[in-house]
Design a protein around this motif. Structure first.
Motif, mmCIF file in Angstrom:
data_model
loop_
_atom_site.group_PDB
_atom_site.id
_atom_site.type_symbol
_atom_site.label_atom_id
_atom_site.label_comp_id
_atom_site.label_asym_id
_atom_site.label_seq_id
_atom_site.Cartn_x
_atom_site.Cartn_y
_atom_site.Cartn_z
ATOM 1 N N VAL A 96 0.836 -1.210 0.000
ATOM 2 C CA VAL A 96 0.000 0.000 0.000
ATOM 3 C C VAL A 96 0.864 1.252 0.000
ATOM 4 C CG1 VAL A 96 -1.668 1.319 1.357
ATOM 5 C CG2 VAL A 96 -1.959 -1.153 1.101
ATOM 6 N N GLY A 97 1.939 1.243 0.767
ATOM 7 C CA GLY A 97 2.831 2.394 0.799
ATOM 8 C C GLY A 97 3.463 2.666 -0.550
ATOM 9 N N ILE A 98 3.910 1.613 -1.248
ATOM 10 C CA ILE A 98 4.520 1.788 -2.578
ATOM 11 C C ILE A 98 3.505 2.376 -3.551
ATOM 12 C CG2 ILE A 98 5.570 0.587 -4.519
ATOM 13 C CD1 ILE A 98 7.413 0.756 -2.176
ATOM 14 N N VAL A 99 2.270 1.824 -3.506
ATOM 15 C CA VAL A 99 1.232 2.342 -4.415
ATOM 16 C C VAL A 99 0.938 3.804 -4.107
ATOM 17 C CG1 VAL A 99 -1.190 2.113 -5.080
ATOM 18 C CG2 VAL A 99 0.227 0.066 -4.800
ATOM 19 N N PHE A 100 0.891 4.166 -2.825
ATOM 20 C CA PHE A 100 0.618 5.557 -2.447
ATOM 21 C C PHE A 100 1.728 6.483 -2.946
ATOM 22 C CE2 PHE A 100 1.034 9.044 0.663
ATOM 23 C CZ PHE A 100 -0.206 9.647 0.468
ATOM 24 N N ILE A 101 2.976 6.025 -2.872
ATOM 25 C CA ILE A 101 4.096 6.845 -3.361
ATOM 26 C C ILE A 101 3.966 7.083 -4.854
ATOM 27 C CG2 ILE A 101 6.592 6.852 -3.729
ATOM 28 C CD1 ILE A 101 6.867 5.370 -1.062
ATOM 29 N N VAL A 102 3.589 6.042 -5.602
ATOM 30 C CA VAL A 102 3.409 6.200 -7.046
ATOM 31 C C VAL A 102 2.270 7.177 -7.348
ATOM 32 C CG1 VAL A 102 2.837 4.989 -9.177
ATOM 33 C CG2 VAL A 102 4.357 3.919 -7.505
ATOM 34 N N PHE A 161 17.514 -3.004 5.493
ATOM 35 C CA PHE A 161 17.951 -1.627 5.284
ATOM 36 C C PHE A 161 18.062 -1.243 3.806
ATOM 37 C CE2 PHE A 161 21.338 1.635 5.058
ATOM 38 C CZ PHE A 161 20.695 2.641 5.754
ATOM 39 N N PRO A 162 18.624 -2.081 2.908
ATOM 40 C CA PRO A 162 18.678 -1.681 1.495
ATOM 41 C C PRO A 162 17.303 -1.378 0.905
ATOM 42 C CG PRO A 162 20.127 -3.548 1.887
ATOM 43 C CD PRO A 162 19.337 -3.354 3.134
ATOM 44 N N ALA A 163 16.307 -2.209 1.245
ATOM 45 C CA ALA A 163 14.956 -1.948 0.752
ATOM 46 C C ALA A 163 14.384 -0.678 1.365
ATOM 47 C CB ALA A 163 14.051 -3.144 1.051
ATOM 48 N N VAL A 164 14.706 -0.430 2.636
ATOM 49 C CA VAL A 164 14.236 0.802 3.293
ATOM 50 C C VAL A 164 14.802 2.029 2.592
ATOM 51 C CG1 VAL A 164 14.351 2.140 5.432
ATOM 52 C CG2 VAL A 164 13.861 -0.307 5.521
ATOM 53 N N ILE A 165 16.078 1.963 2.214
ATOM 54 C CA ILE A 165 16.690 3.091 1.500
ATOM 55 C C ILE A 165 15.954 3.369 0.195
ATOM 56 C CG2 ILE A 165 18.756 3.823 0.253
ATOM 57 C CD1 ILE A 165 20.431 2.538 2.344
ATOM 58 N N LEU A 166 15.679 2.311 -0.556
ATOM 59 C CA LEU A 166 14.994 2.485 -1.832
ATOM 60 C C LEU A 166 13.613 3.109 -1.633
ATOM 61 C CD1 LEU A 166 14.652 2.109 -4.862
ATOM 62 C CD2 LEU A 166 13.970 -0.266 -4.420
ATOM 63 N N VAL A 167 12.827 2.580 -0.684
ATOM 64 C CA VAL A 167 11.469 3.075 -0.473
ATOM 65 C C VAL A 167 11.481 4.525 0.005
ATOM 66 C CG1 VAL A 167 9.374 2.767 0.895
ATOM 67 C CG2 VAL A 167 10.539 0.766 -0.044
ATOM 68 N N MET A 168 12.364 4.845 0.947
ATOM 69 C CA MET A 168 12.386 6.203 1.470
ATOM 70 C C MET A 168 12.943 7.195 0.447
ATOM 71 S SD MET A 168 13.197 5.973 5.507
ATOM 72 C CE MET A 168 12.591 7.653 5.601
ATOM 73 N N THR A 169 13.873 6.741 -0.387
ATOM 74 C CA THR A 169 14.356 7.620 -1.464
ATOM 75 C C THR A 169 13.234 7.925 -2.446
ATOM 76 O OG1 THR A 169 16.601 6.741 -1.264
ATOM 77 C CG2 THR A 169 16.044 7.852 -3.315
ATOM 78 N N LEU A 170 12.470 6.879 -2.805
ATOM 79 C CA LEU A 170 11.342 7.087 -3.702
ATOM 80 C C LEU A 170 10.291 7.990 -3.058
ATOM 81 C CD1 LEU A 170 10.001 6.345 -6.395
ATOM 82 C CD2 LEU A 170 9.023 4.332 -5.272
ATOM 83 N N PHE A 171 10.045 7.797 -1.770
ATOM 84 C CA PHE A 171 9.082 8.629 -1.050
ATOM 85 C C PHE A 171 9.532 10.092 -1.028
ATOM 86 C CE2 PHE A 171 7.449 10.009 3.292
ATOM 87 C CZ PHE A 171 6.175 10.308 2.817
ATOM 88 N N LEU A 224 11.529 11.608 -3.166
ATOM 89 C CA LEU A 224 11.414 12.172 -4.508
ATOM 90 C C LEU A 224 9.962 12.489 -4.852
ATOM 91 C CD1 LEU A 224 13.962 9.928 -6.443
ATOM 92 C CD2 LEU A 224 14.253 12.298 -5.701
ATOM 93 N N ALA A 225 9.030 11.644 -4.384
ATOM 94 C CA ALA A 225 7.615 11.933 -4.602
ATOM 95 C C ALA A 225 7.206 13.213 -3.876
ATOM 96 C CB ALA A 225 6.758 10.752 -4.143
ATOM 97 N N LEU A 226 7.750 13.419 -2.663
ATOM 98 C CA LEU A 226 7.484 14.670 -1.948
ATOM 99 C C LEU A 226 8.061 15.863 -2.706
ATOM 100 C CD1 LEU A 226 8.165 13.648 1.783
ATOM 101 C CD2 LEU A 226 5.952 14.062 0.686
#
Length: 679
Positions: free
Chosen positions: A11-17, A59-69, A71-73
């Motif tokens: 859900v978080g990934i979809v919301f970021i997109v 942690f690597p996946a957290v970095i990717l998700v938070m970086t994408l988040f 950039l969306a901001l």
């Protein structure tokens, strides 16, 4: 709760997109920015408090998700800045209050944050992650071999070995992922620069061209908003960069990073005192403020008083060493025990035990233990397999109780071709280590060509395993210890309790049973049929406890099984003794502490040995494997006499040949002196 955690990620990934496409109100953007900063701080604190990097494997996946988040901001904030000239209270506050409403100050702070993140932290963390990934992958074969060696030696069980292997693979995957994740952080810093420039240029163009704002006002308004947006983005980005650096530079420890640092820095008194005195000495420089340096130096000197002196620590060390479990008698006793069976590999042969390179030597060694157990009836001790840097390249060594008993070569990238016509093939000529056949180590890609030429081709692991099996068969008697005999009798007692209760300890001790079994193994006789062996020993022990008599009784009970390996197409090929020579041997039979021996005249003995060698060679040239038969009274003596010249020749008594087997003569051992004496 579990369902919620499973859906949180998708859900978080979809919301970021969705954020990249759908405009967000300024109020929602403020909440998400606050969440982004808080989440980055949480990740940083988690990185500080973990004991080892694998405790934060996500942690690597957290970095990717938070970086994408993040950039969306940035995209949502850019949309609001360019459309409305307002992007919420958080960005407005950062643009006016944090940088004092000064465009120049804001740009300078933004650039400094970029330099700190991009040039210092991100580059350093990326390099450490790259080196860590490389070293971790290079160390995998050695770690896996150490795990398998501990498993084979019995130090750990299969479950612990699986856990350690999974940890090694997880560590390699983690550092490999961190090597890629560090690139996300680096790319995020570059994206921040580009987005800020777009906001500056785009905002100025929109303010002047569309809204009709004066150039000065447009520059002031949109520049402060752009800088505020950049600062809001760079603060959590900087926190993640620091967390990345802490993760990749963190060594495995028993405590969190802060405790480790404070314990290690405050371990010695001298550095703290020197640092405190040096800080106080700076007060002597004219013009420098004295209170800050006096305060810093005083804190260092105060901290040094809480640290024990070096001599006190040294005095306490022996006492603590005496109490340390690693120095306990039990641990030291376990460390000085020798491994019954060991296999050492040169450094360039590690690929044989590395599953990633297709190495299956350890699996074959395990299969060998099962094969030996089913063939000769003993449980071979675990084979301790390890690397040995002192061995020459492409060499392996087999040791028994810490003493090397065999050595061979297995050059990397080759296979062993065995045959008579190998001259046309390139490679290193050698001999097959078990049977001494002519062979050659040839390049592995010529395997098919060698097989077409009629050669038998064997891979390196099979050569080593076959050599190890031969060593085990030759020294099976030494490998059978008293505890092994106890284990075998305990297993047999579950199914045949009467046999065990009647034999031991009533009639024979475990040591006497062990001696009989070792004698059978010395003559390559399988002891799998323990029921027949123990029943025969029980009957014979009623009359005598002489070891040779007990061995002969056991052999009589095992007669068909002893002959079976030498039967070819229903026929056993035998070499017999000339009757006169056999009579002379019977007359020369003497009893010793080591058993009966045949004290023949030296000349007659040499003649008999030479005649035996000729008969064996003639039979083997015909493609048969003969056995030597004689009377039961001299059988053990003849076996001892021939052990040095024909160790593979089985010596059987006449009554051990079963009636169902055809007997064919393969030669007669004669002695000229025996014939002369008979005349």
């Amino acid at each position: 709760m579990k369902r919620v955690t499973q859906l949180a990620g998708p859900v978080g990934i979809v919301f970021i997109v969705v954020m990249l496409v759908v405009p967000l109100p300024a109020v929602v953007l403020d909440m998400l920015i606050a969440f982004n900063i808080t989440a980055a701080l949480l990740v940083l604190l988690t990185a500080i408090f973990i004991h080892r990097p694998l405790d934060f494997a996500a942690f690597p996946a957290v970095i990717l998700v938070m970086t994408l988040f993040r950039l969306a901001l940035n995209v949502s904030a850019t949309r609001l800045v360019l459309l409305d000239g307002y992007a919420g209270k958080v960005i407005d506050t950062f643009g006016h209050f944090v940088v004092g409403g000064s465009l120049i100050v804001g740009l300078i702070i933004f650039v400094i944050l970029l330099v700190i993140q991009f040039v210092v932290i991100t580059n350093g963390a990326g390099r450490v992650a790259e080196v860590g990934a490389r070293f971790t992958l290079d160390a995998m074969p050695g770690k896996q071999m150490a795990i398998d060696a501990d498993l084979n030696s019995g130090l750990i069980d299969e479950e612990e070995a699986r856990r350690r292997r999974a940890e090694v693979h997880a560590e390699a995957d983690f550092y490999g992922a961190m090597d890629g994740a560090s690139k996300f952080v680096k790319g995020d810093a570059i994206a921040a620069i580009v987005i800020t420039l777009i906001n500056l240029i785009g905002g100025f163009a929109i303010g002047v061209a569309q809204l009709g704002m004066p150039m000065g006002e447009a520059v002031q308004t949109y520049s402060l908003l752009s800088v505020g947006d950049g600062l809001v983005s760079q603060i959590p980005a900087l926190l993640l960069s620091v967390a990345t650096g802490l993760i990749v530079t963190r060594n495995t420890g028993n405590e969190d990073m802060g405790s480790d640092i404070m314990r290690q820095i405050g371990r010695n008194q001298t550095p703290l005192r020197v640092a405190g005195v040096a800080a106080c000495s700076l007060c002597l420089i004219p013009g420098l403020p004295k209170i800050p340096f006096l305060l810093a130096g005083g804190l260092m000197l105060l901290a040094s008083t809480r640290v024990p002196k070096e001599d006190e620590a040294d005095e306490a060390a022996p006492a603590s060493a005496e109490l340390a479990p690693a120095d306990s008698p039990e641990v030291l006793a376990s460390e000085i025990l020798l491994d019954p069976l060991g296999l050492e590999l040169a450094a360039d042969m590690i690929d044989l035990v590395d599953p990633a390179s297709g190495g299956d030597l350890l699996d074959r060694v395990k299969a060998l233990r099962r094969k030996v157990a089913t063939e000769i009836g003993i449980v071979v001790p675990p084979v301790r397999t390890r690397d040995n840097l002192e061995l020459p390249p492409r060499t392996y060594a087999i040791s028994l109780f810490g003493v090397e008993v065999a050595r061979g070569e297995a050059p990397p990238g080759t296979v062993l071709a065995i045959g008579d016509f190998l001259g046309s093939l390139p490679g290193q000529a050698t001999q097959e280590p078990v049977f001494g056949l002519e062979a050659k180590w040839i390049p592995a890609h010529l395997r098919h060509q060698a097989e077409i030429g009629g050669a038998t081709v064997v891979d390196r692991a099979s050569v080593i395993t076959t050599h190890l099996a031969e060593v085990v068969n030759q020294h099976a008697a030494r490998l059978l210890g008293r505890e092994d005999v106890r284990m075998l009798t305990d297993v047999l007692k579950r199914t045949h309790p009467v046999v065990i209760e009647e034999l031991t300890p009533t009639q024979l001790s475990l040591g006497e049973v062990q001696r009989v079994l070792q004698a059978l193994l010395d003559e390559q006789v399988s002891v799998r049929d323990l029921v027949r062996i123990f029943e025969a020993l029980s009957l014979r022990a009623q009359a005598t406890k002489d070891p040779d008599a007990l061995v002969e009784a056991a052999r009589t009970a095992l007669g068909p099984a002893i002959v079976a390996p030498y039967v070819q197409d229903g026929t056993v090929h035998v070499i017999s003794l000339d009757p006169l020579l056999e009579q002379r041997m019977l007359e020369a039979l003497r009893s010793t502490d080591q058993g009966p021996v045949i004290a023949l005249d030296p000349a007659l003995g040499q003649q008999a040995l030479a005649s035996t060698g000729r008969a064996v060679a003639a039979a083997e040239n015909l493609g048969v494997h003969p056995v030597l038969v004689c009377s039961p009274q001299i059988r053990s003596g003849v076996r001892r006499m021939l052990a040095g010249v024909a160790p593979r020749l089985a010596v059987l008594a006449y009554h051990e040949l079963p009636p169902s087997v055809n007997v064919r003569s393969a030669g007669v051992v004669t002695g000229e002196h025996a014939l002369a004496g008979g005349a």
